[in-house]
Design a protein around this motif. Structure first.
Motif, PDB file in Angstrom:
ATOM      1  N   LYS A   1      -4.019   4.950 -10.919  1.00 26.53           N
ATOM      2  CA  LYS A   1      -3.801   4.366  -9.962  1.00 26.53           C
ATOM      3  C   LYS A   1      -2.649   3.017  -9.284  1.00 26.53           C
TER       4      LYS A   1
ATOM      5  N   HIS B   1       4.931   6.327  -8.741  1.00 31.23           N
ATOM      6  CA  HIS B   1       4.590   5.772  -9.838  1.00 31.23           C
ATOM      7  C   HIS B   1       5.460   6.289 -11.176  1.00 31.23           C
TER       8      HIS B   1
ATOM      9  N   ASN C   1      -2.360  11.419  -6.810  1.00 29.89           N
ATOM     10  CA  ASN C   1      -2.027  11.535  -6.012  1.00 29.89           C
ATOM     11  C   ASN C   1      -3.363  13.055  -5.310  1.00 29.89           C
TER      12      ASN C   1
ATOM     13  N   LEU D   1       0.759  -1.381  -0.074  1.00 27.79           N
ATOM     14  CA  LEU D   1       0.084   0.093   0.002  1.00 27.79           C
ATOM     15  C   LEU D   1       1.186   1.058  -0.397  1.00 27.79           C
ATOM     16  N   GLY D   2       2.019   0.717   0.007  1.00 27.64           N
ATOM     17  CA  GLY D   2       2.889   2.241   0.472  1.00 27.64           C
ATOM     18  C   GLY D   2       2.249   3.053   1.903  1.00 27.64           C
TER      19      GLY D   2
ATOM     20  N   LEU E   1       4.955  11.581  -1.123  1.00 30.39           N
ATOM     21  CA  LEU E   1       4.145  11.177  -1.774  1.00 30.39           C
ATOM     22  C   LEU E   1       4.323   9.628  -3.232  1.00 30.39           C
ATOM     23  N   GLN E   2       3.572   8.709  -3.041  1.00 32.57           N
ATOM     24  CA  GLN E   2       4.298   7.905  -4.356  1.00 32.57           C
ATOM     25  C   GLN E   2       3.710   8.149  -5.770  1.00 32.57           C
TER      26      GLN E   2
ATOM     27  N   LEU F   1      -5.465   8.418   2.754  1.00 33.52           N
ATOM     28  CA  LEU F   1      -5.100   7.520   2.356  1.00 33.52           C
ATOM     29  C   LEU F   1      -5.525   6.797   1.684  1.00 33.52           C
ATOM     30  N   GLU F   2      -6.290   5.152   2.066  1.00 30.78           N
ATOM     31  CA  GLU F   2      -5.783   3.995   0.620  1.00 30.78           C
ATOM     32  C   GLU F   2      -7.248   4.163   0.229  1.00 30.78           C
ATOM     33  N   HIS F   3      -7.587   2.701  -1.085  1.00 28.02           N
ATOM     34  CA  HIS F   3      -8.745   2.718  -2.076  1.00 28.02           C
ATOM     35  C   HIS F   3      -9.334   1.847  -1.562  1.00 28.02           C
TER      36      HIS F   3
HETATM   37  C1  LIG Z   1      -3.257   8.885  -3.546  1.00 27.05           C
HETATM   38  S1  LIG Z   1      -1.484   7.925  -3.106  1.00 27.05           S
HETATM   39  C2  LIG Z   1      -2.007   6.937  -1.344  1.00 27.05           C
HETATM   40  C3  LIG Z   1      -0.976   7.167  -0.505  1.00 27.05           C
HETATM   41  C4  LIG Z   1       0.511   6.071  -1.201  1.00 27.05           C
HETATM   42  N1  LIG Z   1       0.047   5.030  -0.636  1.00 27.05           N
HETATM   43  C5  LIG Z   1       1.761   7.070  -1.062  1.00 27.05           C
HETATM   44  O1  LIG Z   1       2.555   5.915   0.427  1.00 27.05           O
HETATM   45  O2  LIG Z   1       2.712   7.741  -1.095  1.00 27.05           O
HETATM   46  C6  LIG Z   1      -2.292   6.349  -4.078  1.00 27.05           C
HETATM   47  C7  LIG Z   1      -1.601   5.172  -4.216  1.00 27.05           C
HETATM   48  O3  LIG Z   1      -1.365   4.332  -2.820  1.00 27.05           O
HETATM   49  C8  LIG Z   1      -1.550   2.922  -2.913  1.00 27.05           C
HETATM   50  N2  LIG Z   1      -3.016   2.739  -2.416  1.00 27.05           N
HETATM   51  C9  LIG Z   1      -3.763   2.940  -2.387  1.00 27.05           C
HETATM   52  N3  LIG Z   1      -5.100   2.162  -2.195  1.00 27.05           N
HETATM   53  C10 LIG Z   1      -4.319   1.090  -2.748  1.00 27.05           C
HETATM   54  C11 LIG Z   1      -5.131  -0.384  -2.270  1.00 27.05           C
HETATM   55  N4  LIG Z   1      -6.543  -0.236  -2.111  1.00 27.05           N
HETATM   56  N5  LIG Z   1      -4.088  -1.505  -2.569  1.00 27.05           N
HETATM   57  C12 LIG Z   1      -3.007  -1.493  -3.218  1.00 27.05           C
HETATM   58  N6  LIG Z   1      -1.818  -0.472  -3.456  1.00 27.05           N
HETATM   59  C13 LIG Z   1      -3.216   0.598  -2.446  1.00 27.05           C
HETATM   60  C14 LIG Z   1      -1.401   2.830  -4.866  1.00 27.05           C
HETATM   61  O4  LIG Z   1       0.133   2.771  -4.964  1.00 27.05           O
HETATM   62  C15 LIG Z   1      -1.854   4.293  -5.218  1.00 27.05           C
HETATM   63  O5  LIG Z   1      -0.991   4.518  -6.515  1.00 27.05           O
END
Ligand SMILES: C[S@@+](CC[C@H](N)C(=O)[O-])C[C@H]1O[C@@H](n2cnc3c(N)ncnc32)[C@H](O)[C@@H]1O
Length: 479
Positions: free
Chosen positions: A292, A170, A214, A56-57, A167-168, A234-236
């Protein structure tokens, strides 16, 4: 988040610079007073913690039990501006849509809602970037402004940039040959005069990744997006446990407030929904993968029936069985009938649905009652009546059918049942469900008052001046 550096100690009312590490909002003059205040502050200190995993990061979990409607966090953006993929003319000072195509900032000539817009001279908004834009001599195009704002933070090594770059982004998945790369290069070509040297291609690539992965769509202002230090963690989940809304803060920025929508236990992951609640599993997962860069494995995605709604389910032509994906978490999975040994490949299903979608789009556009009735009867011969296409057509049709049509109540009830299962707290589909509740309330034998009250309650969180708020006001006047 505002980078406030000092405050008042709640124990002695003296000037304080020691910040609570938890909420980063409460200041103390010394450690001892912080300890002394903890029994009081504990309940108001931030209810989230940041965790990290390889999958998830960084992500957020609840640091204590939460009740529905509890505020989880509220913060101003690190950066915000017009959406990258929008072609709207947005004021560079305040983010509002420009009514006239001639009004501009008198110095840099970028679009403005009014030459007197206070945001144009405010150093927290356009004031600072204006001089950069004058020097850069770029043709004004609202949808590159956010990238320019990020570049300014990067070039000035601002503390906001240091938070954003954690933040990620990618970048590894956004290389040459991808649409994301092509879009980035379009932006790069447009703004390259603004950049110090050729190596800046990489930073534009990173910035576009940071924005696409993000940024959240704000409302207000419409057609703008923003990056937040904590809310963006917030994760999805396709069954999210938070909702958020925006308010313009005293510095003219869209402040986000995130609230719990259900009971959340300490240690539970905090989630929001990055995609569309009424899309089928295949469409949601493809969208998440493409934009994402991850595969969703939530309870809804893993269930071939989509929590019993059958949003993706086809009808078997031979024996009225239902055809479902054998493994919904695998894009290439075969689809099988629950009554006969019949099998369809993933690409056969895609072709079949793709053709139906084209027909639906064409007829929906015409919004003709009889054509929609025919279309729905064709669709229900091929698809489960809860299929997304049937729900979409039904939703348009109920608004055209007279109250005494015997089909109307049945269609409304199916829509409401589906949306309530997919969005039990009304955080994504409130307007859609409220429309169906209002239509149902006109049918004979239905409890009009209860249905309209339910619609009003669902619409209570809709943003100001949005279609949802307008419908709530209309229903209130009808009650
Ligand atoms: C808006 S960012 C959230 C913050 C990010 N985890 C970070 O460390 O910067 C969205 C990224 O988080 C990860 N992510 C969010 N929800 C996820 C999920 N349900 N399963 C896997 N990866 C998820 C994915 O890499 C996605 O592109």
């Amino acid at each position: 988040m505002e980078y406030q550096m000092e405050g008042i100690c709640p124990i002695c009312n003296q000037h304080a610079t020691l910040k609570c590490n938890g909420c980063k909002q409460q200041f103390y003059c010394k450690k001892e007073h912080q300890r002394q205040d903890w029994p009081r502050h504990r309940s108001t200190c931030q209810p989230w913690e940041i965790r990290e995993s390889s999958e998830l990061g960084r992500y957020l979990v609840a640091s204590r039990d939460l009740n529905p409607d509890d505020v989880i966090l509220s913060e101003s953006p690190l950066i915000w501006g017009p959406a990258l993929h929008s072609d709207q003319r947005v004021c560079v000072g305040c983010g509002k849509q420009c009514k006239s195509s001639n009004t501009r900032c008198t110095k840099c000539l970028w679009p403005a809602c009014d030459t007197d817009c206070p945001g144009l001279t405010d150093k927290h908004r356009h004031g600072l970037e204006c001089s950069f834009l004058i020097k850069a001599r770029i043709i004004p195009r609202c949808n590159v402004l956010l990238v320019i704002r990020m570049l300014i933070l990067w070039r000035t090594n601002s503390k906001y940039w240091r938070s954003i770059e954690k933040l990620q982004s990618h970048q590894e998945s956004r290389g040459q040959e991808t649409n994301a790369y092509e879009e980035t290069m379009n932006i790069y070509q447009h703004i390259k005069r603004f950049l110090p040297d050729h190596s800046s291609k990489d930073i534009v690539h990173k910035i576009c990744g940071l924005i696409d992965v993000n940024a959240l769509e704000t409302l207000p202002p419409e057609d703008c997006i923003a990056i937040y230090e904590t809310a963006c963690l917030l994760e999805h989940s396709c069954l999210a446990n938070t909702r958020h809304n925006f308010k313009i803060d005293d510095k003219g920025k869209p402040r986000i407030m995130v609230k719990a929508i259900c009971s959340i236990k300490r240690g539970d992951h905090l989630s929001t929904m990055y995609t569309h609640a009424l899309w089928t599993t295949k469409a949601r997962r493809a969208h998440l993968l493409e934009t994402k860069y991850f595969s969703c494995h939530c309870k809804r995605c893993a269930d071939p029936t989509e929590l019993g709604t059958h949003l993706s389910t086809l009808k078997c032509p031979h024996d009225n069985g239902f055809v479902l994906p054998k493994d919904p978490l695998n894009f290439d999975s075969q689809w099988g009938c629950n009554l006969c040994p019949g099998i369809l490949t993933a690409s056969e299903v895609m072709q079949f649905i793709g053709k139906l979608e084209e027909d639906v789009d064409e007829i929906m556009y015409q919004a003709n009652k009889d054509k929609l009735v025919n279309l729905l009867s064709r669709l229900t011969a091929l698809l489960h009546p809860g299929h997304q296409q049937c729900i979409t057509v039904s939703h348009s049709l109920i608004q055209l059918l007279p109250a005494d049509n015997p089909k109307k109540a049945e269609l409304c009830k199916r829509i409401i049942e589906t949306t309530k299962t997919l969005d039990p707290y009304g955080s994504r589909l409130a307007l859609y469900t409220a429309v169906a509740l209002r239509e149902l309330s006109t049918c004979s034998g239905e409890d009009r008052k209860r249905l309209l009250s339910e619609a009003i309650s669902l619409l209570q969180y809709e943003p100001e001046n949005s279609p949802g708020e307008k419908l709530r006001i209309l229903i209130e006047s009808e009650l």
